[in-house]
Design an enzyme around this catalytic site. Structure first.
Site, mmCIF file in Angstrom:
data_model
loop_
_atom_site.group_PDB
_atom_site.id
_atom_site.type_symbol
_atom_site.label_atom_id
_atom_site.label_comp_id
_atom_site.label_asym_id
_atom_site.label_seq_id
_atom_site.Cartn_x
_atom_site.Cartn_y
_atom_site.Cartn_z
ATOM 1 N N ARG A 60 0.856 -1.180 0.000
ATOM 2 C CA ARG A 60 0.000 0.000 0.000
ATOM 3 C C ARG A 60 0.895 1.233 0.000
ATOM 4 N NH1 ARG A 60 -2.071 -3.561 3.905
ATOM 5 N NH2 ARG A 60 -4.174 -4.335 3.446
ATOM 6 N N LYS A 120 -2.430 -2.925 7.879
ATOM 7 C CA LYS A 120 -3.553 -2.428 8.667
ATOM 8 C C LYS A 120 -3.621 -3.142 10.010
ATOM 9 C CE LYS A 120 -6.453 -1.060 4.743
ATOM 10 N NZ LYS A 120 -7.757 -1.259 4.064
ATOM 11 N N HIS A 148 -3.479 2.897 -5.705
ATOM 12 C CA HIS A 148 -3.744 1.467 -5.546
ATOM 13 C C HIS A 148 -3.573 0.696 -6.852
ATOM 14 C CE1 HIS A 148 -4.603 0.735 -1.452
ATOM 15 N NE2 HIS A 148 -5.561 -0.139 -1.628
ATOM 16 N N HIS A 188 -4.049 -9.315 3.317
ATOM 17 C CA HIS A 188 -5.490 -9.361 3.530
ATOM 18 C C HIS A 188 -5.809 -10.281 4.705
ATOM 19 C CE1 HIS A 188 -6.471 -8.173 -0.910
ATOM 20 N NE2 HIS A 188 -6.228 -7.130 -0.145
ATOM 21 N N TYR A 229 -9.984 -10.351 -7.004
ATOM 22 C CA TYR A 229 -9.064 -10.353 -8.135
ATOM 23 C C TYR A 229 -9.322 -11.531 -9.075
ATOM 24 C CZ TYR A 229 -6.535 -6.853 -5.465
ATOM 25 O OH TYR A 229 -6.208 -5.724 -4.774
#
Length: 310
Positions: free
Chosen positions: A155, A180, A254, A280, A289
């Site tokens: 990211r 995250k 992104h 993720h 995806y």
């Protein structure tokens, strides 16, 4: 018994007087509730206590399907109308004007999942080539940044937050990324990104660091022209300027991350591996995806199979 029209008036008065909504907002609520009232009237429901969950579900279906007088509504518009209906019924029950809330268990329609935007490999290569038109410190930094984003799937916040001691570029190049929720992951760094990073760290970063007026050395990998940590806004500007130079439109921070994931899956990578590389928490996020790669498979099949098309 309280009629549907009386309940509507009570709720709209509450929105205007107690909630202080603007006239345009109240008008929007009125239009949605008026259509709801019409659907209920067609089903013979004039009083609030006659309304069932099936009536509310039928109203939602009519919004999505349309009728002779109304075009089908988009998911967002149908959800907005249902929010008005749910709000009215909950209010009327709370005020003691209705015995039950028939809309409580009717959920708004979920918006369609937005497919991640990826660009073809040829466009990625154009973008990366456009990032380093010269050997100046900024050009070397820009090329290293974009190579890093595409080579690791990081990211943009992970790239700008990266410190030098989290980057290992020896015989087995890897980077430790802070994702995250403070979750860390180790990601391999490809040879092209490694070469660009080494060129930047040796030939450009020291020159940028000299510009810093701080007593302590900034630990960030990517520095701005003043020797401080490159910000997300600064990285965005680098990407936009480079995309314009490459003649590419609609490229966001992104885009390289999405392209990283899509190209891996196109190349046969296991979805669980891609999930780990992207950081993720759930594989369901990564599965978005696969929708892109299935579309590509359909295109190849239609073009290559002798009996794919009639």
């Amino acid at each position: 018994m309280v009629t549907v029209r009386e309940g509507m008036r009570e709720y709209l008065d509450f929105l205007e007087v107690e909630r202080g909504l603007a006239a345009n907002s109240v008008e929007s609520y009125w239009r949605d509730l008026r259509r709801y009232e019409e659907v209920l009237a067609e089903r013979g429901r004039g009083d609030l206590d006659e309304v069932t969950a099936g009536d509310v579900a039928e109203f939602l279906a009519s919004l999505r399907e349309g009728d002779g007088e109304h075009d089908p509504l988009a998911v967002s518009s149908a959800a907005r109308a249902l929010v008005a209906v749910r709000g009215m019924h909950a209010f009327l029950v709370k005020q003691g004007l209705a015995a039950a809330d028939p809309a409580r268990d009717i959920s708004p329609p979920a918006p369609p999942k937005r497919l991640p935007k990826a660009i073809p490999l040829a466009d990625v290569e154009r973008l990366l080539e456009a990032a380093g038109p010269s050997d100046g410190p900024r050009s070397l930094r820009d090329r290293a940044l974009l190579e890093f984003l595409y080579g690791t799937g990081a990211r943009i916040s992970e790239a700008t937050g990266l410190d030098v001691d989290e980057l290992q570029l020896d015989d087995d190049p890897v980077v430790r990324l802070a994702g995250k929720g403070g979750k860390h992951r180790i990601v391999p760094v490809g040879s092209y990104a490694t070469q660009a990073l080494n060129a930047y760290l040796v030939r450009a970063r020291p020159a940028l660091a000299v510009a810093s007026k701080r007593a302590a050395v900034v630990p960030a990998v990517f520095l701005n022209a003043r020797g401080g940590r490159l910000t997300r806004q600064g990285a965005w500007g680098i990407l936009q300027t480079t995309a314009e130079r490459a003649g590419l439109d609609d490229v966001s921070p992104h885009t390289l991350r999405h392209s990283f994931a899509t190209h891996l899956l196109d190349g046969g990578a296991d979805i669980r591996v891609v999930q780990e590389l992207l950081g993720h928490a759930s594989v369901s996020t990564t599965q978005l995806y696969t929708l892109i790669t299935v579309d590509k498979l359909r295109e190849v099949y239609a073009a290559a199979h002798p009996r794919a098309l009639g």
